[in-house]
Design an enzyme around this catalytic site. Structure first.
Site: not given
Length: 258
Positions: A38, A64-65, A156, A160, A191
């Site tokens: 994370d 950090d992806v 977004y 996706k 969430t």
């Protein structure tokens, strides 16, 4: 009795909250050793404490992806500590609702770096390791916004949708190596992202669930985590390149009346 994924090593990005945390907990409950990554050290370490408090085994790595050097470090740490990677859950993501004309190039690049580049890098560095081990499972978190159009979701949804088709591409490339790659497409789940969505729509999470989904309620992180568990386990050993929708029926049709 052994768990459904006993002894497997799972890397979960964005494991500090929401679907990521629920998935870490569920995988650990069923016997996986979990590498929780994370951007937030506080949240990630809290997930590890929860897993260890229930008798599971986990490791936290700040991650950090969008950075390839950090992916190399995560895979090396997982290999050094646990011997390799069997399961990858590409969960980390950003959410932005914004009119098309207001989206800046900076907005676009920042969100794409996490939602698309992060998933690409995860697959790039984990799939070959899994292939060397004789197989594995990659699970990419997409969204119903990657399957259907939603106003205010041009950025977004594009991210996706990219995850959706990348999943199929890599599934085809690594099928003979027994590395399975599937995507999960949640609707609104209870969430922080759903809270943001409800606030933007000027309503509550409860009302959002009632209005949007035939089941009449918003989903819970555990609903997605259970799908993740199935895909991580050998129960799904003949499933690759597939899409799993977890949205209370929202994308199946139009809700009319009560």
């Amino acid at each position: 009795m052994a768990g459904r994924i006993e002894g497997k090593v799972a890397v979960v990005t964005g494991g500090g909250a929401g679907i990521g945390r629920a998935s870490c907990l569920r995988l650990a409950e069923e016997g996986a050793r979990v590498v929780v990554t994370d951007i937030s050290e506080e949240r990630g370490r809290e997930t590890v404490r929860e897993i260890e408090g229930k008798g599971g085994e986990a490791l936290f790595l700040r991650h950090d992806v969008a950075r390839e050097d950090q992916w190399r470090s995560v895979v090396a740490e997982a290999g050094g500590r646990y011997g390799g990677v069997d399961v990858l859950l590409n969960n980390a993501g950003l959410y932005l609702i914004m009119p098309l004309a207001d989206i800046t190039v900076e907005d676009w690049n920042n969100l794409m770096a996490v939602n698309v580049t992060g998933v690409f890098l995860g697959m790039k560095h984990c799939a070959p390791v899994m292939a060397e081990r004789g197989g594995g499972s990659i699970i990419n978190l997409s969204s119903v916004a990657g399957l259907m159009g939603v106003a205010g979701h041009a950025l977004y949804g594009a991210s996706k949708g990219a995850v959706r088709i990348m999943t199929k591409d890599v599934a085809m490339e690594y099928a003979r190596a027994q590395v399975r790659v599937n995507s999960v497409h949640p609707g609104y789940i209870h969430t922080g992202m759903a809270e943001y969505g409800a606030e933007t729509a000027g309503t509550t999470i409860e009302e959002l669930g009632r209005q949007m989904y035939p089941l009449g309620r918003i989903g819970e992180p555990e609903d997605v985590a259970n799908t993740v568990l199935f895909l991580a386990s050998d129960e799904s050993k003949y499933t690759t390149g597939a899409e799993f929708v977890v949205d209370g029926g929202g994308s199946a049709g139009v809700v009319v009346g009560e």
